[in-house]
Motif scaffolding. Structure first.
Motif, PDB file in Angstrom:
ATOM      1  N   VAL A 294       0.822  -1.206   0.000  1.00  6.24           N
ATOM      2  CA  VAL A 294       0.000   0.000   0.000  1.00  6.24           C
ATOM      3  C   VAL A 294       0.857   1.257   0.000  1.00  6.24           C
ATOM      4  CG1 VAL A 294      -1.502   1.374   1.489  1.00  6.24           C
ATOM      5  CG2 VAL A 294      -2.092  -0.965   0.960  1.00  6.24           C
ATOM      6  N   ILE A 295       1.902   1.282   0.841  1.00  2.96           N
ATOM      7  CA  ILE A 295       2.705   2.511   0.865  1.00  2.96           C
ATOM      8  C   ILE A 295       3.482   2.678  -0.443  1.00  2.96           C
ATOM      9  CG2 ILE A 295       2.845   2.757   3.376  1.00  2.96           C
ATOM     10  CD1 ILE A 295       5.701   1.691   3.177  1.00  2.96           C
ATOM     11  N   SER A 296       3.849   1.558  -1.098  1.00  8.13           N
ATOM     12  CA  SER A 296       4.511   1.703  -2.402  1.00  8.13           C
ATOM     13  C   SER A 296       3.508   2.238  -3.417  1.00  8.13           C
ATOM     14  CB  SER A 296       5.050   0.389  -2.935  1.00  8.13           C
ATOM     15  OG  SER A 296       5.626  -0.339  -1.928  1.00  8.13           O
ATOM     16  N   PHE A 297       2.279   1.741  -3.342  1.00  7.17           N
ATOM     17  CA  PHE A 297       1.239   2.198  -4.254  1.00  7.17           C
ATOM     18  C   PHE A 297       1.017   3.700  -4.085  1.00  7.17           C
ATOM     19  CE2 PHE A 297      -3.244   3.031  -5.218  1.00  7.17           C
ATOM     20  CZ  PHE A 297      -3.279   2.601  -6.528  1.00  7.17           C
ATOM     21  N   ALA A 298       1.046   4.140  -2.844  1.00  5.83           N
ATOM     22  CA  ALA A 298       0.837   5.555  -2.572  1.00  5.83           C
ATOM     23  C   ALA A 298       2.113   6.363  -2.800  1.00  5.83           C
ATOM     24  CB  ALA A 298       0.349   5.730  -1.136  1.00  5.83           C
ATOM     25  N   GLN A 299       3.191   5.676  -3.180  1.00  4.99           N
ATOM     26  CA  GLN A 299       4.504   6.300  -3.425  1.00  4.99           C
ATOM     27  C   GLN A 299       5.047   7.048  -2.208  1.00  4.99           C
ATOM     28  OE1 GLN A 299       4.068   8.507  -7.130  1.00  4.99           O
ATOM     29  NE2 GLN A 299       4.712   6.645  -8.184  1.00  4.99           N
ATOM     30  N   LEU A 300       4.699   6.561  -1.025  1.00  8.40           N
ATOM     31  CA  LEU A 300       5.255   7.176   0.182  1.00  8.40           C
ATOM     32  C   LEU A 300       6.761   6.987   0.286  1.00  8.40           C
ATOM     33  CD1 LEU A 300       2.667   6.527   3.040  1.00  8.40           C
ATOM     34  CD2 LEU A 300       3.004   8.531   1.604  1.00  8.40           C
ATOM     35  N   PRO A 301       7.285   5.787  -0.020  1.00 11.65           N
ATOM     36  CA  PRO A 301       8.724   5.586   0.125  1.00 11.65           C
ATOM     37  C   PRO A 301       9.557   6.572  -0.685  1.00 11.65           C
ATOM     38  CG  PRO A 301       7.635   3.491  -0.228  1.00 11.65           C
ATOM     39  CD  PRO A 301       6.599   4.553  -0.394  1.00 11.65           C
ATOM     40  N   GLN A 302       9.187   6.736  -1.969  1.00 10.50           N
ATOM     41  CA  GLN A 302       9.939   7.653  -2.826  1.00 10.50           C
ATOM     42  C   GLN A 302       9.935   9.046  -2.212  1.00 10.50           C
ATOM     43  OE1 GLN A 302       7.842   5.354  -3.707  1.00 10.50           O
ATOM     44  NE2 GLN A 302       8.113   4.641  -5.808  1.00 10.50           N
ATOM     45  N   GLU A 303       8.739   9.431  -1.768  1.00  7.00           N
ATOM     46  CA  GLU A 303       8.568  10.743  -1.163  1.00  7.00           C
ATOM     47  C   GLU A 303       9.511  10.907   0.031  1.00  7.00           C
ATOM     48  OE1 GLU A 303       6.473  14.322  -1.348  1.00  7.00           O
ATOM     49  OE2 GLU A 303       6.500  12.597  -2.681  1.00  7.00           O
ATOM     50  N   LEU A 304       9.468   9.895   0.926  1.00  8.17           N
ATOM     51  CA  LEU A 304      10.262   9.962   2.146  1.00  8.17           C
ATOM     52  C   LEU A 304      11.747   9.992   1.837  1.00  8.17           C
ATOM     53  CD1 LEU A 304       8.548   7.535   4.661  1.00  8.17           C
ATOM     54  CD2 LEU A 304       8.843  10.004   4.839  1.00  8.17           C
ATOM     55  N   SER A 306      13.510  10.521  -1.101  1.00  8.54           N
ATOM     56  CA  SER A 306      14.137  11.564  -1.906  1.00  8.54           C
ATOM     57  C   SER A 306      13.902  12.950  -1.316  1.00  8.54           C
ATOM     58  CB  SER A 306      13.639  11.489  -3.345  1.00  8.54           C
ATOM     59  OG  SER A 306      12.239  11.586  -3.354  1.00  8.54           O
ATOM     60  N   ASN A 307      12.685  13.208  -0.850  1.00 12.44           N
ATOM     61  CA  ASN A 307      12.416  14.572  -0.385  1.00 12.44           C
ATOM     62  C   ASN A 307      12.824  14.802   1.056  1.00 12.44           C
ATOM     63  OD1 ASN A 307      11.448  14.853  -2.880  1.00 12.44           O
ATOM     64  ND2 ASN A 307       9.308  15.165  -2.294  1.00 12.44           N
ATOM     65  N   LEU A 308      12.464  13.824   1.904  1.00 14.81           N
ATOM     66  CA  LEU A 308      12.704  14.035   3.324  1.00 14.81           C
ATOM     67  C   LEU A 308      14.177  13.808   3.684  1.00 14.81           C
ATOM     68  CD1 LEU A 308      10.084  14.713   4.874  1.00 14.81           C
ATOM     69  CD2 LEU A 308      10.499  12.648   6.190  1.00 14.81           C
ATOM     70  N   LEU A 309      14.722  12.680   3.215  1.00 12.87           N
ATOM     71  CA  LEU A 309      16.105  12.352   3.565  1.00 12.87           C
ATOM     72  C   LEU A 309      17.090  12.898   2.539  1.00 12.87           C
ATOM     73  CD1 LEU A 309      15.630   8.617   4.612  1.00 12.87           C
ATOM     74  CD2 LEU A 309      15.829  10.593   6.097  1.00 12.87           C
ATOM     75  N   GLY A 310      16.600  13.254   1.354  1.00 11.65           N
ATOM     76  CA  GLY A 310      17.485  13.753   0.306  1.00 11.65           C
ATOM     77  C   GLY A 310      18.480  12.693  -0.125  1.00 11.65           C
ATOM     78  N   LEU A 311      18.043  11.411  -0.094  1.00 12.41           N
ATOM     79  CA  LEU A 311      18.977  10.327  -0.364  1.00 12.41           C
ATOM     80  C   LEU A 311      18.827   9.861  -1.809  1.00 12.41           C
ATOM     81  CD1 LEU A 311      20.802   8.995   1.708  1.00 12.41           C
ATOM     82  CD2 LEU A 311      19.189   7.104   1.820  1.00 12.41           C
ATOM     83  N   ASN A 312      19.938   9.686  -2.512  1.00 14.45           N
ATOM     84  CA  ASN A 312      19.868   9.033  -3.822  1.00 14.45           C
ATOM     85  C   ASN A 312      21.173   8.285  -4.061  1.00 14.45           C
ATOM     86  OD1 ASN A 312      21.829  10.848  -4.994  1.00 14.45           O
ATOM     87  ND2 ASN A 312      20.195  12.383  -4.934  1.00 14.45           N
ATOM     88  N   ALA A 313      21.288   7.666  -5.238  1.00 13.04           N
ATOM     89  CA  ALA A 313      22.433   6.799  -5.498  1.00 13.04           C
ATOM     90  C   ALA A 313      23.766   7.545  -5.434  1.00 13.04           C
ATOM     91  CB  ALA A 313      22.260   6.121  -6.842  1.00 13.04           C
TER      92      ALA A 313
END
Lengths: 431, 163
Positions: A294-304, A306-313
């Motif tokens: 459900v949280i993947s469907f709602a795209q919460l992880p991406q939000e958290l 990339s936006n909140l933690l500012g984490l990427n590869a």
């Protein structure tokens, strides 16, 4: 999006602290997102589909089998024989009794793969001995629950199986890679025990060498388990799941035919208790899988992420690995390790892989954090097992844990600093 | 549940034996294991509910006075019951949908819907249990964690003094 994220976490945390059974906060949050935020868009029956999908990967069959093997050995003689062997070796040294407890927990972890089984099998007999020798109950309990966490890192390990299934990492490689940090934990615990130990006069008298040999011989067959698990997987004779099945067979032969301790009645009781433990774990796995969907469907992880933690590869080794450690550590302070693995792995694992970090290193780091979390308040499944077995209150159980948590965090730091602790044994075996 | 555990154990070993000694694998093992896992989980869920074997965070619950504990437990049972009824309805819908699609497991030729119907069955037993414990708790003075299990009075009082 912010409304949904906060709704999900508020629902979960409030219900959790009110003392709801673990699966309810997860399911309530899942249903809330589906019904309130996506009412009509997705049929909520998807929750049931995800539950069933979550519990049916073939590798998860290993879980009930390792639990079953541990049940059989806990009821039989294998656990006692191991304990006698370790006690006869080091029980008479300075700090021998607590160190022997840690070593026995590690050895039993190599037999069983379950921290709870280790708390029961080793903690049950060792705790009274520790207290009798003058160690405080809070130290004894903390030592047992933390040393039992070594079982998560020493193969076979249920947490590693779940992690391997979710992330697609080789379970065999994870098993070998966990040995290094597991032994490191044991060494650090032993050093700590040396410092806090009572004078040896309190402890058992020196045993003659003949008796040591005799206890080694008595423990020889139980010590064969790691060789079956690791040997079988590496020679390719069987998969980790089948290794679990063979372990049950070995435990059964040992207890029923060699030691002649286990009766058919006991076997059925072991199977019932295995079913219960498995159901409790898999209910969480199912609820966790649905929540994760459900949280993947709602795209919460991406939000958290990339936006909140500012984490990427491109964030670099240290920030990615530290974020992973922090996320799993905090997660495990509140929720069952299996659930944390199910929810966080699909979010964080891909970033680490994109950044070129070895998946096995990530897996072992995660397992270590999860192990630390299992004994860390407020929520730790080992804490609850200890409460139930030793008939202690929550506060009595957690009083002695802080020094151990510091030691465990030190292990985590060393692991990040020297990944070779994890990767060298893996490369040696597999490459 | 016991049968499920024993089935998995026997089949896994039979398969290793067949492949390693006889040189072929048993195609149905994976499928039967899947049935067993589903059976263990949902039957076990009902059994765990009956035995009050839940993983719970009781740090706050433990320090509450008895009357609060009892009200909280009634609230917990009531909302859990509500969520399980929802899940039960959804699982019926899901099984129905799978049944209409009509898929079967390739080796054993058992319909998916037959195996998946274990989910609503297990959930139904949980509902019965939660309903039962709810009614007992409303009627009786003692605090029941499940229909046959009462909370020991004040388990958190000092059982062992720390030195």
């Amino acid at each position: 999006m912010i409304a949904m994220t906060s709704a999900v976490f508020v629902v979960m945390i409030v219900l959790l602290f009110m003392g709801f059974p673990m699966k309810i906060p997860l399911t309530a949050a899942t249903l809330a997102v589906l019904l309130v935020f996506y009412g009509g868009e997705v049929h909520p029956a998807i929750v049931v589909q995800q539950w069933i999908g979550g519990i049916t990967p073939a590798a998860l069959v290993a879980v009930p089998l390792f639990v079953f093997a541990a049940e059989i050995m806990t009821r039989g003689q294998a656990a006692d024989r191991l304990l006698d062997f370790v006690m006869s070796l080091i029980g008479n040294l300075r700090g021998g009794l607590p160190i022997a407890t840690a070593v026995s927990c590690t050895l039993f972890g190599a037999l069983s793969g379950s921290t709870q089984a280790t708390v029961i099998a080793m903690g049950g007999p060792m705790r009274p001995r520790l207290i009798q020798a003058g160690y405080s109950p809070s130290f004894s309990t903390a030592l047992i629950i933390n040393a039992s966490d070594i079982a998560l890192l020493i193969p076979p390990s249920i947490a590693m199986i779940v992690y391997g299934v979710v992330s697609g990492t080789s379970i065999g490689e994870l098993f070998v890679a966990g040995i290094g940090p597991g032994l490191l934990m044991l060494i650090l615990f032993s050093v700590y025990c040396l410092f806090v130990s009572n004078p040896p006069a309190n402890e058992a008298a020196t045993l003659p060498r003949l008796q040591k040999l005799r206890s080694l011989r008595r423990a020889l067959l139980p010590l064969g388990f790691p060789f079956i698990v690791l040997g079988g997987i590496y020679t390719g004779i069987f998969s980790p799941t089948e290794a679990a099945g063979v372990c049950v067979l070995y435990a059964l032969i040992l207890e029923a035919f060699v030691y002649r301790e286990l009766k058919l009645d006991d076997l059925l009781r072991c199977a019932l208790s295995t079913g219960l433990v498995t159901a409790v774990v898999f209910t969480l796995v199912g609820a966790g899988a649905a929540f994760s969907w459900v949280i993947s469907f709602a795209q919460l992880p991406q939000e958290l992420v990339s936006n909140l933690l500012g984490l990427n590869a491109d964030s670099g080794y240290w920030s990615i690995m530290l974020s992973i450690c922090l996320a799993y550590f905090i997660g495990c302070m509140f929720v069952d390790p299996i659930v944390v693995i199910l929810i966080l792995t699909p979010i964080l694992h891909p970033i680490a892989i994109q950044a070129g970090i070895d998946p096995v290193l990530v897996g072992v780091t995660v397992t270590l954090q999860v192990a630390i979390g299992s004994a860390t308040p407020p929520f730790g499944c080992d804490i609850f097992t200890a409460m139930a077995i030793f008939r202690q209150s929550y506060w009595q159980v957690i009083r002695g844990t802080p020094p151990f948590i510091v030691l465990l965090l030190l292990v985590a730091f060393l692991l990040l600093l020297f990944p070779a602790i994890v990767l060298a044994p893996r490369d040696w075996v597999f490459k | 549940m016991v049968a499920g555990v024993l089935t998995i154990f026997l089949l896994i070993n039979a398969n290793v034996f067949c492949r390693f000694v006889l040189g072929f694998s048993l195609a149905f093992v994976g499928e039967v294991n899947e049935f067993s896992i589903i059976a263990i989980t949902f039957a076990g869920m009902a059994y765990a509910t009956n035995q009050a074997r839940h993983i719970r965070m009781t740090a706050i619950y433990d320090v509450l006075p008895f009357a609060w504990q009892k009200s909280l437990m009634i609230l917990i049972h009531l909302s859990t019951l509500f969520i399980f009824i929802l899940l039960f309805v959804f699982s019926l819908r899901y099984v129905q949908a799978v049944h209409q699609l009509g898929g079967i497991y390739p080796a054993t030729r058992i319909p998916y819907s037959a195996v998946y119907s274990l989910a609503p069955a297990g959930l139904f037993l949980c509902i019965v249990e939660y309903l039962g414990v709810l009614i007992i708790n409303l009627k009786e003075h003692q605090l029941y964690l499940a229909t046959s299990i009462t909370q020991e009075p004040q388990t958190h009082v000092k059982l062992e003094e720390d030195s």
